[in-house]
Motif scaffolding. Structure first.
Motif, PDB file in Angstrom:
ATOM      1  N   SER A   1     -11.794  -4.903  -0.391  1.00  0.00           N
ATOM      2  CA  SER A   1     -11.690  -4.519   0.920  1.00  0.00           C
ATOM      3  C   SER A   1     -12.945  -5.637   1.455  1.00  0.00           C
ATOM      4  CB  SER A   1     -11.756  -3.903   1.260  1.00  0.00           C
ATOM      5  OG  SER A   1     -12.755  -3.016   2.115  1.00  0.00           O
ATOM      6  N   THR A   2     -12.133  -7.021   3.004  1.00  0.00           N
ATOM      7  CA  THR A   2     -12.501  -7.563   3.520  1.00  0.00           C
ATOM      8  C   THR A   2     -14.165  -6.618   4.511  1.00  0.00           C
ATOM      9  OG1 THR A   2     -11.191  -7.426   5.267  1.00  0.00           O
ATOM     10  CG2 THR A   2     -11.223  -9.487   3.815  1.00  0.00           C
ATOM     11  N   SER A   3     -13.251  -5.591   4.436  1.00  0.00           N
ATOM     12  CA  SER A   3     -13.965  -4.158   5.824  1.00  0.00           C
ATOM     13  C   SER A   3     -15.649  -3.950   4.696  1.00  0.00           C
ATOM     14  CB  SER A   3     -13.395  -3.773   6.068  1.00  0.00           C
ATOM     15  OG  SER A   3     -11.778  -3.237   6.025  1.00  0.00           O
TER      16      SER A   3
ATOM     17  N   ARG B   1      -5.302  -6.772  -5.770  1.00  0.00           N
ATOM     18  CA  ARG B   1      -4.139  -7.332  -5.006  1.00  0.00           C
ATOM     19  C   ARG B   1      -3.816  -9.132  -5.842  1.00  0.00           C
ATOM     20  NH1 ARG B   1      -5.244  -5.595   0.795  1.00  0.00           N
ATOM     21  NH2 ARG B   1      -7.841  -6.308   0.381  1.00  0.00           N
TER      22      ARG B   1
ATOM     23  N   SER C   1      -6.905  -2.274  -2.642  1.00  0.00           N
ATOM     24  CA  SER C   1      -7.398  -3.838  -1.723  1.00  0.00           C
ATOM     25  C   SER C   1      -7.773  -4.135  -3.237  1.00  0.00           C
ATOM     26  CB  SER C   1      -7.790  -3.179  -1.248  1.00  0.00           C
ATOM     27  OG  SER C   1      -6.977  -2.992  -0.482  1.00  0.00           O
TER      28      SER C   1
ATOM     29  N   ILE D   1      -4.722   0.352  10.576  1.00  0.00           N
ATOM     30  CA  ILE D   1      -4.817   1.504   9.273  1.00  0.00           C
ATOM     31  C   ILE D   1      -5.525   2.752   9.600  1.00  0.00           C
ATOM     32  CG2 ILE D   1      -5.940   1.497   7.356  1.00  0.00           C
ATOM     33  CD1 ILE D   1      -5.923  -1.298   6.840  1.00  0.00           C
TER      34      ILE D   1
ATOM     35  N   GLU E   1      -8.495 -10.292  10.991  1.00  0.00           N
ATOM     36  CA  GLU E   1      -7.808 -10.135   9.569  1.00  0.00           C
ATOM     37  C   GLU E   1      -6.792 -10.381  10.316  1.00  0.00           C
ATOM     38  OE1 GLU E   1      -9.210  -8.784   7.454  1.00  0.00           O
ATOM     39  OE2 GLU E   1     -11.507  -8.801   8.424  1.00  0.00           O
TER      40      GLU E   1
ATOM     41  N   TYR F   1      -2.980 -10.928   8.021  1.00  0.00           N
ATOM     42  CA  TYR F   1      -2.781 -10.752   7.303  1.00  0.00           C
ATOM     43  C   TYR F   1      -1.341 -11.813   7.097  1.00  0.00           C
ATOM     44  CZ  TYR F   1      -3.539  -6.207   8.290  1.00  0.00           C
ATOM     45  OH  TYR F   1      -4.278  -4.838   8.380  1.00  0.00           O
TER      46      TYR F   1
ATOM     47  N   TYR G   1      -8.141   4.456   1.473  1.00  0.00           N
ATOM     48  CA  TYR G   1      -8.879   4.079   2.732  1.00  0.00           C
ATOM     49  C   TYR G   1      -8.514   5.955   2.975  1.00  0.00           C
ATOM     50  CZ  TYR G   1      -9.336   0.154   3.524  1.00  0.00           C
ATOM     51  OH  TYR G   1      -9.599  -1.931   3.190  1.00  0.00           O
TER      52      TYR G   1
ATOM     53  N   SER H   1      -5.523  -9.493   3.870  1.00  0.00           N
ATOM     54  CA  SER H   1      -5.966 -10.693   5.070  1.00  0.00           C
ATOM     55  C   SER H   1      -6.428 -11.733   4.003  1.00  0.00           C
ATOM     56  CB  SER H   1      -7.676 -10.364   5.177  1.00  0.00           C
ATOM     57  OG  SER H   1      -7.132  -8.584   6.177  1.00  0.00           O
TER      58      SER H   1
ATOM     59  N   GLY I   1       0.097  -6.201   2.088  1.00  0.00           N
ATOM     60  CA  GLY I   1      -0.277  -5.081   1.645  1.00  0.00           C
ATOM     61  C   GLY I   1      -1.477  -4.891   2.767  1.00  0.00           C
ATOM     62  N   THR I   2      -1.569  -5.665   4.257  1.00  0.00           N
ATOM     63  CA  THR I   2      -3.194  -5.387   4.726  1.00  0.00           C
ATOM     64  C   THR I   2      -4.216  -6.060   3.976  1.00  0.00           C
ATOM     65  OG1 THR I   2      -3.711  -3.603   4.162  1.00  0.00           O
ATOM     66  CG2 THR I   2      -2.215  -2.922   6.229  1.00  0.00           C
TER      67      THR I   2
ATOM     68  N   LYS J   1       0.791  -0.907   0.027  1.00  0.00           N
ATOM     69  CA  LYS J   1      -0.195  -0.231   0.259  1.00  0.00           C
ATOM     70  C   LYS J   1       0.777   1.100  -0.316  1.00  0.00           C
ATOM     71  CE  LYS J   1      -4.123  -2.211   0.692  1.00  0.00           C
ATOM     72  NZ  LYS J   1      -4.684  -2.017   1.240  1.00  0.00           N
TER      73      LYS J   1
ATOM     74  N   THR K   1     -12.306   0.621   8.537  1.00  0.00           N
ATOM     75  CA  THR K   1     -11.698  -0.766   8.289  1.00  0.00           C
ATOM     76  C   THR K   1     -10.655  -1.475   8.797  1.00  0.00           C
ATOM     77  OG1 THR K   1      -9.519  -1.749   6.670  1.00  0.00           O
ATOM     78  CG2 THR K   1      -9.813   0.957   7.495  1.00  0.00           C
ATOM     79  N   ASP K   2      -9.730  -2.035   9.170  1.00  0.00           N
ATOM     80  CA  ASP K   2      -8.726  -2.525   9.826  1.00  0.00           C
ATOM     81  C   ASP K   2      -7.831  -1.519  11.015  1.00  0.00           C
ATOM     82  OD1 ASP K   2      -9.046  -5.360   8.658  1.00  0.00           O
ATOM     83  OD2 ASP K   2      -7.385  -5.236   7.548  1.00  0.00           O
TER      84      ASP K   2
ATOM     85  N   ARG L   1     -10.324 -15.107  -1.687  1.00  0.00           N
ATOM     86  CA  ARG L   1      -8.534 -15.091  -1.824  1.00  0.00           C
ATOM     87  C   ARG L   1      -8.232 -16.267  -2.182  1.00  0.00           C
ATOM     88  NH1 ARG L   1      -8.261  -9.558   1.815  1.00  0.00           N
ATOM     89  NH2 ARG L   1     -10.194  -8.265   1.167  1.00  0.00           N
TER      90      ARG L   1
HETATM   91  N1  GLU Z   1      -7.392  -6.769   5.571  1.00  0.00           N
HETATM   92  C1  GLU Z   1      -8.408  -6.394   5.156  1.00  0.00           C
HETATM   93  C2  GLU Z   1      -8.771  -6.661   3.646  1.00  0.00           C
HETATM   94  O1  GLU Z   1      -7.664  -7.361   3.190  1.00  0.00           O
HETATM   95  C3  GLU Z   1      -8.666  -4.662   4.537  1.00  0.00           C
HETATM   96  C4  GLU Z   1      -7.927  -3.648   4.252  1.00  0.00           C
HETATM   97  C5  GLU Z   1      -7.225  -2.855   3.109  1.00  0.00           C
HETATM   98  O2  GLU Z   1      -7.966  -3.198   2.028  1.00  0.00           O
HETATM   99  O3  GLU Z   1      -6.309  -3.716   2.556  1.00  0.00           O
HETATM  100  O4  GLU Z   1      -9.108  -5.963   2.985  1.00  0.00           O
END
Ligand code: GLU
Length: 275
Positions: free
Chosen positions: A153-155, A88, A85, A196, A220, A222, A175, A105, A102-103, A41, A192-193, A110
């Motif tokens: 994103s998972t959020s 990826r 996000s 972050i 989450e 990572y 974000y 999850s 990059g954060t 990120k 989000t997480d 996925r």
């Molecule tokens: N960790 C979460 C995800 O992978 C939220 C952060 C992000 O979007 O990178 O979706």
């Protein structure tokens, strides 16, 4: 005769060199010559941030550098590429990056497209609101409120599917774009997480403006995203992550990057993603 033998040997050596550097493999853009391309990120302080002067900093960046070094790529052989996000899985499966830190999850959805090594960090979904807001203290308070998160994103998915399906959810590319909305009141909350969100709240220009709700809305884990089926790389990255923990580098990096944000990080998780 002698000449021909020499030129054959030279050609064979050149072929070997090409294979060794990955150039002969064809289409492996994540390993461009003697360089490695890593997705991170660019706009998440504390985790992955590209600074004004073009440097990269954050916990994920340190993890990426450590892993790259263990794979045989020193700092000057790393090229960082922005991995939003929603992009990826594409970046990994297209071979545009060798791996993503990059954060990211680890989820079953996925894992249908990519593999993971790790996890190397555990965060939890939370909310960021304006400092003077007392109307949002739990997830259901978000219903009928303007909420911002990031596409892919998972959020965002958690909000839609379970946390607050009635929230007026806007999903943007990153974000930091949501944060602008929170600041100029076009949105009421950003989700989000917590890792972050803590980084944003602690930024000098934001101090006193925002607060975290302090809810642990999800787990989450990572992971390092990599090409599906590359068990060799997965094993090597897991080994690097184990070493990062055992030699104290993991602890040093979390302290350095989360300390300033006063973020209470979880202990390093056990590695679960194995061949
Ligand atoms: N960790 C979460 C995800 O992978 C939220 C952060 C992000 O979007 O990178 O979706």
């Amino acid at each position: 005769m002698k000449l021909r033998r020499i030129s054959t040997a030279v050609a064979a050596a050149a072929t070997l060199a090409l294979v060794a550097t990955g150039c002969g493999g064809g289409g492996d853009k994540g390993k461009d010559g003697d360089k490695i391309v890593i997705g991170i990120k660019f706009d998440q302080p504390g985790l992955g941030l590209k600074t004004q002067d073009g440097k990269y900093t954050g916990f994920d960046v340190d993890v990426a550098r450590y892993v790259a070094k263990e794979l045989g790529y020193p700092e000057d052989k790393i090229e960082f590429k922005q991995a939003p996000s929603a992009e990826r899985e594409n970046l990994i499966s297209n071979g545009d990056v060798k791996f993503v830190a990059g954060t990211y999850s680890i989820t079953d959805k996925r894992k249908a497209r990519v593999d993971f090594a790790g996890p190397y960090f555990l965060a939890h979904q939370d909310l960021l609101v304006r400092a003077d807001d007392t109307s949002i203290t739990k997830a259901t308070d978000l219903n009928n409120k303007k909420l911002c998160s990031v596409t892919g994103s998972t959020s965002a998915q958690n909000v839609k599917e379970k946390l607050a399906p009635e929230a007026d959810l806007q999903t943007l590319g990153g974000y930091s774009e949501c944060l602008n909305g929170l600041q100029n009141k076009t949105v009421d909350a950003l989700t989000t997480d917590d890792s972050i969100l803590a980084g944003y709240a602690a930024q000098k220009e934001h101090q006193g403006k925002f607060k975290l709700a302090g809810l642990k809305l999800s787990d989450e884990n990572y992971g390092i995203g990599l090409k599906k089926g590359d068990k060799d790389l997965q094993g090597k990255i897991n080994k690097a992550l184990e070493k990062m923990k055992s030699d104290g580098s993991w602890e040093k990096a979390v302290k350095e990057h989360f300390g300033p944000a006063n973020y209470k990080y979880e202990p390093a998780p056990e590695i679960t993603e194995k061949g």
